[in-house]
Design an enzyme around this catalytic site. Structure first.
Site, PDB file in Angstrom:
ATOM      1  N   PRO A   1       0.684  -1.624   0.051  1.00  0.00           N
ATOM      2  CA  PRO A   1      -0.319   0.168  -0.240  1.00  0.00           C
ATOM      3  C   PRO A   1       0.325   1.185   0.093  1.00  0.00           C
ATOM      4  O   PRO A   1       1.669   1.357   0.406  1.00  0.00           O
ATOM      5  CB  PRO A   1      -0.876  -0.164   1.052  1.00  0.00           C
TER       6      PRO A   1
ATOM      7  N   GLY B   1       3.488   4.034   5.422  1.00  0.00           N
ATOM      8  CA  GLY B   1       4.179   3.909   6.287  1.00  0.00           C
ATOM      9  C   GLY B   1       5.506   2.579   5.680  1.00  0.00           C
ATOM     10  O   GLY B   1       5.652   2.191   7.279  1.00  0.00           O
ATOM     11  N   LEU B   2       4.579   1.608   4.826  1.00  0.00           N
ATOM     12  CA  LEU B   2       4.654   0.222   4.676  1.00  0.00           C
ATOM     13  C   LEU B   2       6.105   1.215   3.442  1.00  0.00           C
ATOM     14  O   LEU B   2       7.488  -0.588   3.031  1.00  0.00           O
ATOM     15  CB  LEU B   2       3.997  -0.516   4.496  1.00  0.00           C
ATOM     16  N   GLY B   3       7.288   1.545   3.508  1.00  0.00           N
ATOM     17  CA  GLY B   3       8.222   1.877   2.451  1.00  0.00           C
ATOM     18  C   GLY B   3       7.420   1.452   1.211  1.00  0.00           C
ATOM     19  O   GLY B   3       8.933   1.261   0.411  1.00  0.00           O
ATOM     20  N   SER B   4       6.128   1.654   1.186  1.00  0.00           N
ATOM     21  CA  SER B   4       6.992   1.579  -0.302  1.00  0.00           C
ATOM     22  C   SER B   4       7.132   2.094  -2.191  1.00  0.00           C
ATOM     23  O   SER B   4       7.724   1.392  -2.327  1.00  0.00           O
ATOM     24  CB  SER B   4       5.231   1.570  -1.401  1.00  0.00           C
ATOM     25  N   SER B   5       7.056   3.470  -1.457  1.00  0.00           N
ATOM     26  CA  SER B   5       8.537   4.026  -2.759  1.00  0.00           C
ATOM     27  C   SER B   5       9.866   3.354  -2.568  1.00  0.00           C
ATOM     28  O   SER B   5      10.433   3.200  -3.496  1.00  0.00           O
ATOM     29  CB  SER B   5       8.901   5.731  -2.635  1.00  0.00           C
ATOM     30  N   ALA B   6      10.448   3.095  -1.550  1.00  0.00           N
ATOM     31  CA  ALA B   6      11.692   2.578  -1.149  1.00  0.00           C
ATOM     32  C   ALA B   6      12.257   1.670  -0.972  1.00  0.00           C
ATOM     33  O   ALA B   6      13.186   0.952  -2.595  1.00  0.00           O
ATOM     34  CB  ALA B   6      12.428   2.330   0.490  1.00  0.00           C
ATOM     35  N   ALA B   7      10.934   0.793  -1.659  1.00  0.00           N
ATOM     36  CA  ALA B   7      11.333  -0.951  -1.785  1.00  0.00           C
ATOM     37  C   ALA B   7      11.416  -0.893  -3.152  1.00  0.00           C
ATOM     38  O   ALA B   7      12.008  -1.911  -4.383  1.00  0.00           O
ATOM     39  CB  ALA B   7       9.556  -2.138  -1.704  1.00  0.00           C
TER      40      ALA B   7
ATOM     41  N   ASP C   1      13.647   3.427   5.202  1.00  0.00           N
ATOM     42  CA  ASP C   1      12.540   2.420   4.268  1.00  0.00           C
ATOM     43  C   ASP C   1      13.878   1.059   3.253  1.00  0.00           C
ATOM     44  O   ASP C   1      14.229   0.435   2.968  1.00  0.00           O
ATOM     45  CB  ASP C   1      11.817   3.342   3.378  1.00  0.00           C
TER      46      ASP C   1
HETATM   47  O1  PMV Z   1       5.441   6.386   7.758  1.00  0.00           O
HETATM   48  P1  PMV Z   1       6.758   6.742   7.823  1.00  0.00           P
HETATM   49  O2  PMV Z   1       6.820   5.294   7.619  1.00  0.00           O
HETATM   50  O3  PMV Z   1       7.278   7.381   6.891  1.00  0.00           O
HETATM   51  O4  PMV Z   1       7.579   6.913   9.280  1.00  0.00           O
HETATM   52  C1  PMV Z   1       7.812   8.096  10.072  1.00  0.00           C
HETATM   53  C2  PMV Z   1       8.681   8.426  11.092  1.00  0.00           C
HETATM   54  C3  PMV Z   1       8.605   9.496  12.305  1.00  0.00           C
HETATM   55  O5  PMV Z   1       9.481   8.555  13.099  1.00  0.00           O
HETATM   56  C4  PMV Z   1       7.349   9.524  11.818  1.00  0.00           C
HETATM   57  C5  PMV Z   1       9.137  10.005  11.073  1.00  0.00           C
HETATM   58  C6  PMV Z   1      11.128   9.577  11.610  1.00  0.00           C
HETATM   59  O6  PMV Z   1      11.551  10.272  10.066  1.00  0.00           O
HETATM   60  O7  PMV Z   1      11.547   9.184  11.920  1.00  0.00           O
END
Ligand code: PMV
Length: 316
Positions: free
Chosen positions: A88, A92-98, A139
């Site tokens: 998705p 927050g799962l790092g899709s663009s980095a993957a 990520d």
């Molecule tokens: O939701 P993500 O994967 O972009 O992670 C953000 C993590 C935070 O700690 C909220 C911000 C950061 O830069 O570490």
């Protein structure tokens, strides 16, 4: 044609607190972006998004990555790119980095130049920098190397000798709400400034959670890990990083038998994660899917980016 896959990630503990120098703990998960490349005419096709036209929102990541690849390889490239990423987006799962890591790995493979995983990580991170506001690098590191990652103040330590307890599954549920990390980080920092004397204790507790979690992982103590997740969630909630939809999903996971649950990453939408023993996780996921949630079971993934045959399906 050359294809590579790279894993998504979740943050187990410490998000937001890391912004103030506390430690965080992330892990790569068994959800992958697959990217295939061949010499072509600059076409990009995504299974999920269709054709990515020049100048479109998602295209910038690819154009940036290609520019850095050309610089690294010392030659220009003209590719057709095929992306299949069931990770998705903006959750927050790092899709663009993957996607970036898989793209760089596949392309360097196609070009037949010598490269290391560290080269892949660096190039993908440069591409991420162009499309995300100050990415932490978590990520791209996890998409490249896989495994568990301890990080603090920009210093990354891959915990090669550590694995999550084997009879443990991660449950990922998508709230379906896309959110911007930058906006939430700014709001949380605003609260930090307003309640500094209180917040310092909250952040200090965040640090202790990571320390205790590392001990729990070493001992294989699933129950304690679940409990720590809940405490971590409480702290994040108190800093304004949760939301009604996240809270509802967290209660749902707990009602169904999860050992613990929390937001992962910036929060206020995106994905929510739960921990459960393997058998229980299957039951929970079936119930969630029956109720119409977008949810999946993920295992920790310890290998990172790698080549794959073009006709090979994504591992589940
Ligand atoms: O939701 P993500 O994967 O972009 O992670 C953000 C993590 C935070 O700690 C909220 C911000 C950061 O830069 O570490």
């Amino acid at each position: 044609m050359r294809c590579s896959i790279a894993p998504a990630k979740i943050i187990l503990f410490g998000e937001h607190f890391v912004v103030k120098g506390k430690p965080g703990l992330g892990v790569a998960i068994s959800r992958y972006a697959k990217v295939c490349v061949k010499e072509g005419s600059n076409k990009i096709y995504s299974t999920q998004l269709g054709v990515l036209e020049k100048g479109s929102k998602y295209r910038a990541l690819f154009d940036e990555a290609i520019e850095h690849i050309e610089e690294f390889a010392g030659k220009s490239v003209c590719l057709d790119i095929y992306v299949d990423s069931p990770i998705p987006i903006a959750s927050g799962l790092g899709s663009s980095a993957a996607v970036a890591v898989a793209l760089v790995h596949a392309t360097l493979g196609l070009l037949n130049v010598e490269f290391t995983k560290e080269d892949v990580r660096k190039i993908a991170h440069e591409a991420e920098k162009a499309v995300h506001y100050r990415p932490s690098g978590v990520d791209t590191t996890l998409a490249t190397y896989g495994g568990l990652l301890y990080y603090r103040r920009g210093e990354f330590r891959l915990l090669d000798d550590l694995q999550l307890p084997t009879d443990l599954s991660l449950i990922i549920v998508n709230t379906g709400i896309k959110r911007s990390t930058g906006v939430i980080v700014r709001d949380v920092l605003g609260r930090y400034e307003r309640i500094k004397r209180v917040a310092k204790h909250i952040y200090e507790a965040g640090r202790e959670i990571v320390r205790t979690a590392l001990k729990a992982i070493k001992r294989g103590d699933k129950k304690l890990l679940g409990e720590l997740m809940l405490v971590n969630q409480g702290l994040l909630w108190s800093m304004g990083a949760s939301s009604k939809q996240c809270d509802e999903l967290i209660y749902k996971l707990l009602d169904l038998g999860a050992l613990g649950a929390k937001i992962t990453g910036a929060g206020r939408g995106g994905a929510v994660i739960g921990l459960a023993s393997k058998g229980m996780a299957k039951f929970i996921i079936n119930e969630l899917i029956k109720s119409g949630y977008e949810a999946f079971i993920a295992e920790p993934e310890y290998n990172g980016v790698r080549h794959i045959n073009h006709d090979q399906l994504l591992p589940l």
